[in-house]
Write an enzyme that holds these catalytic residues in place. Structure first.
Site, PDB file in Angstrom:
ATOM      1  CE1 TYR A  81     -19.389 -22.557  -9.926  1.00  0.00           C
ATOM      2  CE2 TYR A  81     -18.207 -24.356  -8.718  1.00  0.00           C
ATOM      3  CZ  TYR A  81     -18.604 -23.663  -9.891  1.00  0.00           C
ATOM      4  OH  TYR A  81     -18.000 -23.998 -11.156  1.00  0.00           O
ATOM      5  CE  LYS A 138     -21.203 -25.142 -11.946  1.00  0.00           C
ATOM      6  NZ  LYS A 138     -21.493 -24.916 -13.234  1.00  0.00           N
TER       7      LYS A 138
HETATM    8  P1  NAP Z   1     -15.199 -18.512 -17.706  1.00  0.00           P
HETATM    9  O1  NAP Z   1     -13.977 -18.741 -18.275  1.00  0.00           O
HETATM   10  O2  NAP Z   1     -15.372 -17.712 -16.667  1.00  0.00           O
HETATM   11  O3  NAP Z   1     -16.241 -18.338 -18.834  1.00  0.00           O
HETATM   12  C1  NAP Z   1     -17.700 -18.217 -18.681  1.00  0.00           C
HETATM   13  C2  NAP Z   1     -18.459 -18.166 -19.592  1.00  0.00           C
HETATM   14  O4  NAP Z   1     -19.954 -18.062 -19.352  1.00  0.00           O
HETATM   15  C3  NAP Z   1     -18.236 -16.900 -20.729  1.00  0.00           C
HETATM   16  O5  NAP Z   1     -18.347 -17.222 -22.084  1.00  0.00           O
HETATM   17  C4  NAP Z   1     -19.392 -15.831 -20.185  1.00  0.00           C
HETATM   18  O6  NAP Z   1     -19.593 -15.207 -21.157  1.00  0.00           O
HETATM   19  C5  NAP Z   1     -20.372 -16.945 -19.808  1.00  0.00           C
HETATM   20  N1  NAP Z   1     -21.445 -16.325 -19.070  1.00  0.00           N
HETATM   21  C6  NAP Z   1     -21.263 -15.911 -17.750  1.00  0.00           C
HETATM   22  N2  NAP Z   1     -22.562 -15.446 -17.166  1.00  0.00           N
HETATM   23  C7  NAP Z   1     -23.521 -15.721 -18.284  1.00  0.00           C
HETATM   24  C8  NAP Z   1     -24.838 -15.540 -18.491  1.00  0.00           C
HETATM   25  N3  NAP Z   1     -25.490 -14.894 -17.514  1.00  0.00           N
HETATM   26  N4  NAP Z   1     -25.412 -15.636 -19.689  1.00  0.00           N
HETATM   27  C9  NAP Z   1     -24.719 -16.105 -20.873  1.00  0.00           C
HETATM   28  N5  NAP Z   1     -23.298 -16.472 -20.612  1.00  0.00           N
HETATM   29  C10 NAP Z   1     -22.814 -16.281 -19.409  1.00  0.00           C
HETATM   30  O7  NAP Z   1     -15.690 -19.756 -17.164  1.00  0.00           O
HETATM   31  P2  NAP Z   1     -15.199 -21.586 -17.435  1.00  0.00           P
HETATM   32  O8  NAP Z   1     -14.074 -21.760 -16.255  1.00  0.00           O
HETATM   33  O9  NAP Z   1     -14.830 -21.628 -18.836  1.00  0.00           O
HETATM   34  O10 NAP Z   1     -16.313 -22.305 -16.963  1.00  0.00           O
HETATM   35  C11 NAP Z   1     -17.229 -23.020 -17.553  1.00  0.00           C
HETATM   36  C12 NAP Z   1     -18.270 -23.920 -16.812  1.00  0.00           C
HETATM   37  O11 NAP Z   1     -17.434 -24.997 -16.382  1.00  0.00           O
HETATM   38  C13 NAP Z   1     -18.965 -23.336 -15.728  1.00  0.00           C
HETATM   39  O12 NAP Z   1     -20.330 -23.616 -15.629  1.00  0.00           O
HETATM   40  C14 NAP Z   1     -18.074 -23.581 -14.406  1.00  0.00           C
HETATM   41  O13 NAP Z   1     -18.764 -23.484 -13.424  1.00  0.00           O
HETATM   42  C15 NAP Z   1     -17.904 -24.801 -14.815  1.00  0.00           C
HETATM   43  N6  NAP Z   1     -16.570 -25.142 -13.967  1.00  0.00           N
HETATM   44  C16 NAP Z   1     -15.341 -24.616 -14.165  1.00  0.00           C
HETATM   45  C17 NAP Z   1     -14.219 -25.108 -13.454  1.00  0.00           C
HETATM   46  C18 NAP Z   1     -12.910 -24.352 -13.571  1.00  0.00           C
HETATM   47  O14 NAP Z   1     -12.047 -24.810 -12.926  1.00  0.00           O
HETATM   48  N7  NAP Z   1     -12.699 -23.484 -14.411  1.00  0.00           N
HETATM   49  C19 NAP Z   1     -14.335 -26.034 -12.479  1.00  0.00           C
HETATM   50  C20 NAP Z   1     -15.616 -26.544 -12.253  1.00  0.00           C
HETATM   51  C21 NAP Z   1     -16.721 -26.355 -13.165  1.00  0.00           C
HETATM   52  P3  NAP Z   1     -18.828 -13.416 -21.132  1.00  0.00           P
HETATM   53  O15 NAP Z   1     -17.390 -13.746 -21.536  1.00  0.00           O
HETATM   54  O16 NAP Z   1     -19.519 -12.645 -21.948  1.00  0.00           O
HETATM   55  O17 NAP Z   1     -18.871 -12.892 -19.562  1.00  0.00           O
END
Ligand code: NAP
Length: 245
Positions: free
Chosen positions: A153, A157
């Protein structure tokens, strides 16, 4: 922001969903993407339309270049232009390097890093032809400071950060910008598996003492896409409550 066309990847849930809604509230027309959550995608379309904005969801795996290309071509045909791209979709498959499989590596790099290439490469031609466009890449403080159990990961990133800075230099002559948001702990499905004990330990590392909300990320995204941020490019802005300072 009125009538600007915004593509938001991974918007069926979490941060992407909040960004899509925030941009819709700002007057954007929304093309969003997701992988499999049909019900949540339909609910988002409905919610955006209730706000009086346009929304079309595209069920496409962003690690598939040909499928992403077709999605972006369809968006261009349906919406007429592409003004903003928010590369948000991402996954984690956390485990120590010793137990990490080749599939854990390929899947995370394929979605998080190649996905950003696929979507940006597909949208950039239209943006360059228009001589306008703004891109936001969602990265993580893991890509800045590393995190145990996240070799795959954090690599994906950190790759996004290099991608952002290099592309910023390439597209600046066309008055186009690209920035990255390095997120800390944000309250979504991705962090929901953490135990109360793990959360308590995390709070101790966060100067602001709490996880961020999806709104904290959505608001800064909307700002960076607005005219007010026209002179900001190639930046990695931490939205992390101060962890990585
Ligand atoms: P999340 O709640 O798990 O949602 C992930 C989203 O990405 C969902 O809409 C999912 O679609 C979609 N997705 C996953 N794989 C995909 C693919 N192969 N093609 C198209 N869509 C895909 O994640 P989140 O926490 O909102 O994270 C969003 C971003 O922020 C990510 O890049 C993550 O790395 C980054 N981030 C998050 C955090 C945190 O603490 N949450 C921290 C640092 C960075 P489905 O619903 O259809 O599966």
């Amino acid at each position: 922001m009125e009538n600007k066309v915004a593509i938001v990847t991974g918007a069926s849930r979490g941060i992407g969903r909040a960004i899509a809604l925030e941009l819709a509230r700002s007057g954007c027309r929304i093309a969003f993407n997701y992988l499999s959550s049909d019900d949540q995608a339909n609910a988002l379309s409905k919610e955006i339309k209730e706000l009086g904005a346009e929304a079309v969801g595209y069920k496409v795996d962003i690690k598939n270049y040909a499928a992403v290309n077709e999605m972006v071509r369809n968006i261009k045909t349906s919406f007429g232009s592409i003004d903003f791209l928010v590369n948000n979709a991402g996954i984690n498959r956390d485990t120590s390097l010793l137990t990490m499989t080749e599939e854990d590596w390929d899947e995370v790099i394929g979605i998080n890093l190649k996905g950003v290439f696929n979507c940006t490469r597909s949208a950039i031609y239209t943006m360059m032809k228009q001589k306008k466009g703004r891109i936001i890449n969602i990265t993580s403080i893991s890509g800045l400071i590393g995190q145990r159990g996240q070799v795959n990961y954090a690599s994906s990133k950190a790759g996004i950060i290099g991608f952002t800075k290099s592309l910023a230099r390439e597209i600046a002559p066309l008055n186009m910008t690209v920035n990255a948001l390095a997120l800390g702990y944000i309250d979504t499905d991705m962090t929901s598996h953490l135990s109360e004990m793990q959360k308590k330990k995390a709070y101790e590392k966060i100067p602001l003492g709490r996880f961020g909300s999806v709104q904290d990320v959505a608001r800064i995204t909307a700002f960076l896409l607005s005219d007010a941020a026209a002179y900001i490019t190639g930046q990695v802005i931490a939205v992390d409550g101060g962890i990585a300072m």
